[in-house]
Design a protein around this motif. Structure first.
Motif, PDB file in Angstrom:
ATOM      1  N   ASP A   1       0.811  -1.225   0.000  1.00 49.55           N
ATOM      2  CA  ASP A   1       0.000   0.000   0.000  1.00 49.55           C
ATOM      3  C   ASP A   1       0.843   1.274   0.000  1.00 49.55           C
ATOM      4  O   ASP A   1       0.488   2.263  -0.627  1.00 49.55           O
ATOM      5  CB  ASP A   1      -0.928  -0.009   1.219  1.00 49.55           C
ATOM      6  N   PHE A   2       1.978   1.248   0.727  1.00 52.01           N
ATOM      7  CA  PHE A   2       2.767   2.487   0.820  1.00 52.01           C
ATOM      8  C   PHE A   2       3.314   2.914  -0.548  1.00 52.01           C
ATOM      9  O   PHE A   2       3.539   4.087  -0.791  1.00 52.01           O
ATOM     10  CB  PHE A   2       3.904   2.338   1.844  1.00 52.01           C
TER      11      PHE A   2
ATOM     12  N   LEU B   1       1.614   2.500  -3.372  1.00 51.00           N
ATOM     13  CA  LEU B   1       0.485   3.091  -4.103  1.00 51.00           C
ATOM     14  C   LEU B   1       0.112   4.477  -3.565  1.00 51.00           C
ATOM     15  O   LEU B   1      -0.671   5.187  -4.189  1.00 51.00           O
ATOM     16  CB  LEU B   1      -0.715   2.150  -4.039  1.00 51.00           C
ATOM     17  N   ASP B   2       0.683   4.855  -2.417  1.00 55.46           N
ATOM     18  CA  ASP B   2       0.489   6.227  -1.945  1.00 55.46           C
ATOM     19  C   ASP B   2       1.308   7.200  -2.783  1.00 55.46           C
ATOM     20  O   ASP B   2       1.047   8.403  -2.794  1.00 55.46           O
ATOM     21  CB  ASP B   2       0.933   6.356  -0.473  1.00 55.46           C
ATOM     22  N   VAL B   3       2.328   6.683  -3.470  1.00 53.82           N
ATOM     23  CA  VAL B   3       3.262   7.544  -4.205  1.00 53.82           C
ATOM     24  C   VAL B   3       3.041   7.466  -5.706  1.00 53.82           C
ATOM     25  O   VAL B   3       3.081   8.483  -6.403  1.00 53.82           O
ATOM     26  CB  VAL B   3       4.731   7.138  -3.874  1.00 53.82           C
TER      27      VAL B   3
ATOM     28  N   THR C   1       0.953   5.415  -9.218  1.00 54.54           N
ATOM     29  CA  THR C   1      -0.267   4.708  -9.604  1.00 54.54           C
ATOM     30  C   THR C   1       0.035   3.225  -9.829  1.00 54.54           C
ATOM     31  O   THR C   1       1.208   2.824  -9.962  1.00 54.54           O
ATOM     32  CB  THR C   1      -0.846   5.276 -10.914  1.00 54.54           C
TER      33      THR C   1
END
Lengths: 133, 172
Positions: free
Chosen positions: B6-7, B9-11, B13
Protein backbone atom coordinates in the motif's frame (compact mmCIF):
# COMPACT_ATOMS: atom_id res chain seq x y z
CA UNK A 1 40.50 -29.11 -26.71
CA UNK A 2 40.33 -28.43 -23.01
CA UNK A 3 38.12 -25.57 -22.02
CA UNK A 4 39.53 -25.29 -18.55
CA UNK A 5 39.21 -21.61 -17.90
CA UNK A 6 42.51 -19.75 -17.71
CA UNK A 7 41.72 -17.52 -14.79
CA UNK A 8 43.79 -15.84 -12.17
CA UNK A 9 43.93 -18.02 -9.07
CA UNK A 10 41.85 -15.62 -7.01
CA UNK A 11 38.98 -15.65 -9.52
CA UNK A 12 38.17 -19.33 -9.39
CA UNK A 13 40.13 -21.01 -6.61
CA UNK A 14 37.63 -22.00 -3.92
CA UNK A 15 38.43 -21.05 -0.39
CA UNK A 16 38.83 -23.87 2.11
CA UNK A 17 35.58 -23.04 3.89
CA UNK A 18 33.42 -22.49 0.84
CA UNK A 19 30.67 -24.65 -0.56
CA UNK A 20 32.69 -24.90 -3.73
CA UNK A 21 35.04 -27.41 -2.10
CA UNK A 22 32.35 -29.47 -0.45
CA UNK A 23 31.74 -32.96 -1.85
CA UNK A 24 28.40 -32.96 -0.04
CA UNK A 25 27.31 -29.80 -1.84
CA UNK A 26 28.49 -31.26 -5.13
CA UNK A 27 26.27 -34.29 -4.58
CA UNK A 28 23.32 -32.15 -3.50
CA UNK A 29 23.67 -29.79 -6.47
CA UNK A 30 24.09 -32.62 -8.98
CA UNK A 31 21.02 -34.53 -7.81
CA UNK A 32 19.05 -31.28 -7.50
CA UNK A 33 19.87 -30.46 -11.14
CA UNK A 34 18.96 -33.97 -12.32
CA UNK A 35 15.70 -34.09 -10.39
CA UNK A 36 14.48 -30.58 -11.26
CA UNK A 37 13.65 -31.08 -14.97
CA UNK A 38 12.21 -34.54 -14.34
CA UNK A 39 9.95 -33.41 -11.49
CA UNK A 40 8.92 -30.27 -13.35
CA UNK A 41 7.95 -32.15 -16.51
CA UNK A 42 5.99 -34.72 -14.50
CA UNK A 43 4.21 -31.97 -12.54
CA UNK A 44 3.38 -30.09 -15.72
CA UNK A 45 2.13 -33.09 -17.66
CA UNK A 46 0.22 -34.66 -14.75
CA UNK A 47 -0.85 -31.23 -13.47
CA UNK A 48 0.42 -31.67 -9.95
CA UNK A 49 1.03 -28.20 -8.51
CA UNK A 50 1.81 -27.89 -4.82
CA UNK A 51 -0.75 -25.10 -4.73
CA UNK A 52 -2.99 -23.10 -7.05
CA UNK A 53 -3.06 -19.32 -7.05
CA UNK A 54 -6.15 -17.36 -8.08
CA UNK A 55 -4.90 -13.87 -9.04
CA UNK A 56 -8.39 -12.41 -9.33
CA UNK A 57 -9.14 -13.01 -5.67
CA UNK A 58 -5.59 -13.49 -4.25
CA UNK A 59 -6.59 -16.92 -3.01
CA UNK A 60 -4.30 -19.93 -2.58
CA UNK A 61 -5.57 -23.50 -2.68
CA UNK A 62 -3.45 -26.46 -1.72
CA UNK A 63 -2.88 -28.77 -4.68
CA UNK A 64 -4.69 -28.39 -7.99
CA UNK A 65 -7.91 -26.47 -8.23
CA UNK A 66 -9.90 -25.17 -11.16
CA UNK A 67 -10.71 -21.57 -11.95
CA UNK A 68 -13.83 -20.34 -10.19
CA UNK A 69 -16.52 -18.93 -12.42
CA UNK A 70 -16.48 -15.10 -12.56
CA UNK A 71 -13.38 -14.95 -10.32
CA UNK A 72 -10.68 -15.01 -12.98
CA UNK A 73 -8.17 -17.68 -13.97
CA UNK A 74 -6.28 -20.18 -11.84
CA UNK A 75 -2.46 -20.25 -11.98
CA UNK A 76 -0.60 -23.52 -11.49
CA UNK A 77 2.93 -22.54 -12.57
CA UNK A 78 3.91 -21.30 -9.12
CA UNK A 79 2.77 -24.62 -7.69
CA UNK A 80 4.70 -26.67 -10.27
CA UNK A 81 7.83 -24.65 -9.53
CA UNK A 82 7.40 -25.06 -5.78
CA UNK A 83 6.91 -28.81 -6.19
CA UNK A 84 10.05 -28.97 -8.31
CA UNK A 85 12.18 -27.00 -5.84
CA UNK A 86 11.01 -28.88 -2.75
CA UNK A 87 11.12 -32.30 -4.42
CA UNK A 88 14.59 -31.69 -5.84
CA UNK A 89 15.85 -30.42 -2.49
CA UNK A 90 14.54 -33.53 -0.73
CA UNK A 91 16.14 -35.85 -3.28
CA UNK A 92 19.37 -33.85 -3.16
CA UNK A 93 19.38 -34.08 0.62
CA UNK A 94 18.80 -37.83 0.54
CA UNK A 95 21.63 -38.23 -1.98
CA UNK A 96 24.08 -36.56 0.38
CA UNK A 97 23.59 -39.48 2.76
CA UNK A 98 24.87 -41.95 0.17
CA UNK A 99 28.53 -43.00 0.17
CA UNK A 100 30.77 -40.77 -1.92
CA UNK A 101 31.93 -43.67 -4.11
CA UNK A 102 28.28 -44.05 -5.20
CA UNK A 103 27.53 -40.37 -5.79
CA UNK A 104 30.78 -39.85 -7.72
CA UNK A 105 29.48 -42.28 -10.31
CA UNK A 106 26.57 -40.02 -11.29
CA UNK A 107 27.41 -38.78 -14.80
CA UNK A 108 27.74 -35.01 -14.66
CA UNK A 109 26.84 -34.73 -18.34
CA UNK A 110 23.24 -35.43 -17.32
CA UNK A 111 23.01 -31.98 -15.74
CA UNK A 112 22.72 -30.45 -19.21
CA UNK A 113 21.35 -33.42 -21.17
CA UNK A 114 18.21 -33.81 -19.02
CA UNK A 115 17.12 -30.14 -19.25
CA UNK A 116 17.60 -30.24 -23.04
CA UNK A 117 15.67 -33.51 -23.24
CA UNK A 118 12.84 -31.87 -21.31
CA UNK A 119 12.39 -29.20 -23.98
CA UNK A 120 10.78 -31.35 -26.73
CA UNK A 121 8.59 -33.01 -24.09
CA UNK A 122 7.38 -29.61 -22.90
CA UNK A 123 6.83 -28.47 -26.48
CA UNK A 124 4.68 -31.54 -26.99
CA UNK A 125 2.82 -30.83 -23.76
CA UNK A 126 1.99 -27.39 -25.16
CA UNK A 127 0.58 -28.82 -28.42
CA UNK A 128 -2.74 -27.07 -27.75
CA UNK A 129 -1.06 -23.77 -28.67
CA UNK A 130 0.63 -24.85 -31.92
CA UNK A 131 -2.32 -24.23 -34.24
CA UNK A 132 -3.28 -21.89 -37.04
CA UNK A 133 -6.51 -20.04 -36.35
CA UNK B 1 -4.24 -5.14 -6.20
CA UNK B 2 -3.12 -7.02 -3.09
CA UNK B 3 0.27 -7.86 -4.58
CA UNK B 4 1.48 -4.26 -4.37
CA UNK B 5 2.38 -2.83 -0.95
CA UNK B 6 0.00 0.00 0.00
CA UNK B 7 2.77 2.49 0.82
CA UNK B 8 3.96 2.29 -2.79
CA UNK B 9 0.48 3.09 -4.10
CA UNK B 10 0.49 6.23 -1.95
CA UNK B 11 3.26 7.54 -4.20
CA UNK B 12 2.65 6.09 -7.66
CA UNK B 13 -0.27 4.71 -9.60
CA UNK B 14 -0.85 0.99 -10.14
CA UNK B 15 0.08 1.24 -13.83
CA UNK B 16 3.30 3.11 -13.02
CA UNK B 17 4.23 0.44 -10.50
CA UNK B 18 3.80 -2.40 -12.99
CA UNK B 19 5.68 -0.44 -15.66
CA UNK B 20 8.64 0.16 -13.32
CA UNK B 21 8.64 -3.49 -12.26
CA UNK B 22 8.56 -4.64 -15.86
CA UNK B 23 11.39 -2.30 -16.87
CA UNK B 24 13.48 -3.59 -13.96
CA UNK B 25 12.71 -7.17 -15.04
CA UNK B 26 13.75 -6.36 -18.60
CA UNK B 27 16.96 -4.57 -17.59
CA UNK B 28 17.98 -7.45 -15.32
CA UNK B 29 17.28 -9.81 -18.21
CA UNK B 30 19.63 -7.77 -20.42
CA UNK B 31 22.38 -8.04 -17.81
CA UNK B 32 21.79 -11.78 -17.44
CA UNK B 33 21.78 -12.29 -21.20
CA UNK B 34 25.05 -10.38 -21.57
CA UNK B 35 26.77 -12.28 -18.78
CA UNK B 36 25.67 -15.69 -20.05
CA UNK B 37 26.52 -14.83 -23.66
CA UNK B 38 30.05 -13.80 -22.68
CA UNK B 39 30.45 -16.95 -20.62
CA UNK B 40 29.07 -19.24 -23.33
CA UNK B 41 31.41 -17.73 -25.91
CA UNK B 42 34.34 -18.05 -23.52
CA UNK B 43 33.78 -21.82 -23.20
CA UNK B 44 32.80 -22.49 -26.81
CA UNK B 45 35.68 -20.51 -28.29
CA UNK B 46 38.27 -20.14 -25.53
CA UNK B 47 40.99 -17.61 -26.20
CA UNK B 48 44.50 -18.96 -26.07
CA UNK B 49 46.72 -16.90 -23.82
CA UNK B 50 49.36 -16.55 -26.52
CA UNK B 51 46.90 -15.42 -29.17
CA UNK B 52 47.69 -11.75 -28.65
CA UNK B 53 45.31 -8.84 -29.18
CA UNK B 54 42.29 -9.53 -31.32
CA UNK B 55 39.14 -7.90 -32.61
CA UNK B 56 35.70 -7.45 -31.08
CA UNK B 57 34.79 -11.15 -31.14
CA UNK B 58 38.06 -12.14 -29.51
CA UNK B 59 37.58 -9.59 -26.77
CA UNK B 60 33.93 -10.69 -26.36
CA UNK B 61 34.99 -14.29 -25.66
CA UNK B 62 38.11 -13.45 -23.70
CA UNK B 63 36.28 -12.83 -20.42
CA UNK B 64 37.13 -14.62 -17.18
CA UNK B 65 34.01 -16.77 -17.09
CA UNK B 66 34.40 -17.84 -13.47
CA UNK B 67 33.92 -14.27 -12.32
CA UNK B 68 30.41 -14.22 -13.79
CA UNK B 69 29.03 -17.32 -12.04
CA UNK B 70 27.69 -15.79 -8.84
CA UNK B 71 26.35 -12.76 -10.72
CA UNK B 72 24.50 -15.02 -13.18
CA UNK B 73 22.91 -16.97 -10.31
CA UNK B 74 21.82 -13.80 -8.50
CA UNK B 75 20.54 -12.21 -11.72
CA UNK B 76 18.60 -15.34 -12.69
CA UNK B 77 16.94 -15.50 -9.25
CA UNK B 78 16.02 -11.80 -9.10
CA UNK B 79 14.84 -11.74 -12.72
CA UNK B 80 12.80 -14.87 -12.02
CA UNK B 81 11.28 -13.31 -8.91
CA UNK B 82 10.31 -10.10 -10.72
CA UNK B 83 8.95 -12.11 -13.65
CA UNK B 84 6.90 -14.28 -11.30
CA UNK B 85 5.50 -11.15 -9.70
CA UNK B 86 4.58 -9.59 -13.05
CA UNK B 87 3.07 -12.90 -14.13
CA UNK B 88 0.01 -12.29 -11.92
CA UNK B 89 -0.72 -9.13 -13.89
CA UNK B 90 0.08 -10.86 -17.18
CA UNK B 91 -2.32 -13.71 -16.46
CA UNK B 92 -5.20 -11.34 -15.82
CA UNK B 93 -4.66 -8.52 -18.28
CA UNK B 94 -2.40 -9.79 -21.06
CA UNK B 95 -2.98 -13.48 -21.60
CA UNK B 96 -6.77 -13.27 -21.78
CA UNK B 97 -6.76 -10.66 -24.60
CA UNK B 98 -4.01 -12.61 -26.39
CA UNK B 99 -6.24 -15.68 -26.34
CA UNK B 100 -9.26 -13.66 -27.43
CA UNK B 101 -7.25 -12.43 -30.42
CA UNK B 102 -6.25 -16.01 -31.23
CA UNK B 103 -2.47 -15.51 -30.90
CA UNK B 104 -2.07 -19.12 -29.79
CA UNK B 105 1.55 -19.61 -30.80
CA UNK B 106 2.56 -16.42 -29.00
CA UNK B 107 0.90 -17.76 -25.88
CA UNK B 108 2.55 -21.14 -26.44
CA UNK B 109 6.08 -19.78 -26.61
CA UNK B 110 5.39 -17.74 -23.48
CA UNK B 111 4.31 -20.91 -21.68
CA UNK B 112 7.57 -22.53 -22.79
CA UNK B 113 9.48 -19.49 -21.50
CA UNK B 114 8.04 -19.92 -18.02
CA UNK B 115 8.91 -23.64 -18.07
CA UNK B 116 12.52 -22.92 -19.04
CA UNK B 117 12.84 -20.22 -16.38
CA UNK B 118 11.80 -22.71 -13.70
CA UNK B 119 14.03 -25.51 -14.98
CA UNK B 120 16.94 -23.07 -15.20
CA UNK B 121 16.40 -22.22 -11.56
CA UNK B 122 17.01 -25.86 -10.69
CA UNK B 123 20.31 -25.88 -12.58
CA UNK B 124 21.87 -22.92 -10.78
CA UNK B 125 23.48 -24.75 -7.81
CA UNK B 126 25.46 -27.16 -9.99
CA UNK B 127 26.23 -24.39 -12.49
CA UNK B 128 27.72 -22.33 -9.64
CA UNK B 129 29.66 -25.30 -8.31
CA UNK B 130 31.14 -26.16 -11.71
CA UNK B 131 32.28 -22.60 -12.29
CA UNK B 132 33.73 -22.26 -8.80
CA UNK B 133 35.88 -25.27 -9.71
CA UNK B 134 36.83 -23.92 -13.12
CA UNK B 135 40.43 -25.05 -12.69
CA UNK B 136 39.40 -28.68 -12.38
CA UNK B 137 39.58 -30.28 -15.86
CA UNK B 138 37.12 -33.06 -14.95
CA UNK B 139 34.35 -30.44 -14.96
CA UNK B 140 35.28 -28.89 -18.32
CA UNK B 141 32.66 -30.62 -20.41
CA UNK B 142 29.62 -30.34 -18.08
CA UNK B 143 30.50 -26.73 -17.28
CA UNK B 144 30.79 -25.88 -20.95
CA UNK B 145 27.54 -27.47 -22.07
CA UNK B 146 25.54 -26.44 -19.02
CA UNK B 147 26.60 -22.84 -19.60
CA UNK B 148 25.64 -23.08 -23.28
CA UNK B 149 22.29 -24.62 -22.29
CA UNK B 150 21.53 -21.83 -19.83
CA UNK B 151 22.59 -19.23 -22.39
CA UNK B 152 20.27 -20.81 -24.97
CA UNK B 153 17.40 -20.80 -22.47
CA UNK B 154 18.11 -17.18 -21.65
CA UNK B 155 18.14 -16.11 -25.31
CA UNK B 156 14.84 -17.89 -25.92
CA UNK B 157 13.24 -16.29 -22.86
CA UNK B 158 14.55 -12.86 -23.74
CA UNK B 159 13.25 -12.96 -27.31
CA UNK B 160 9.91 -14.41 -26.23
CA UNK B 161 9.50 -11.63 -23.68
CA UNK B 162 10.08 -9.11 -26.46
CA UNK B 163 7.56 -10.80 -28.74
CA UNK B 164 4.87 -10.88 -26.06
CA UNK B 165 5.55 -7.27 -25.19
CA UNK B 166 5.18 -6.39 -28.87
CA UNK B 167 1.85 -8.20 -29.03
CA UNK B 168 0.46 -6.57 -25.92
CA UNK B 169 2.85 -4.46 -23.90
CA UNK B 170 2.95 -0.87 -22.74
CA UNK B 171 -0.03 1.24 -23.69
CA UNK B 172 -2.17 -1.67 -24.81
Amino acid sequence: MSTTTQTPAAASKPSASSLAQSATFRTFATVFALAAPIIYVICEMRNWPLFTYHPGTNRLDLGWSAAVRDQGPAMHWYGWTATMLIGSAILGGIATMLPENVTKRIPLSLVWILPLAAVPVLIYALRFFWRWE
Amino acid sequence: MGLIPDFILDVITVNTFWSILFICHALLAVALLGALSHQAMSVLMPVRVAAGPGGFVTRFRAVQGAGYATAVCVLWIITFFFGAWIYTKYRMYVRIPIEQEGFWKTQGVFELKEHLASIGLGLLPIYWYLWKNARDPQYDSPRKWLTVTLAGFCWFMFLTGHIVNNVRGFGS
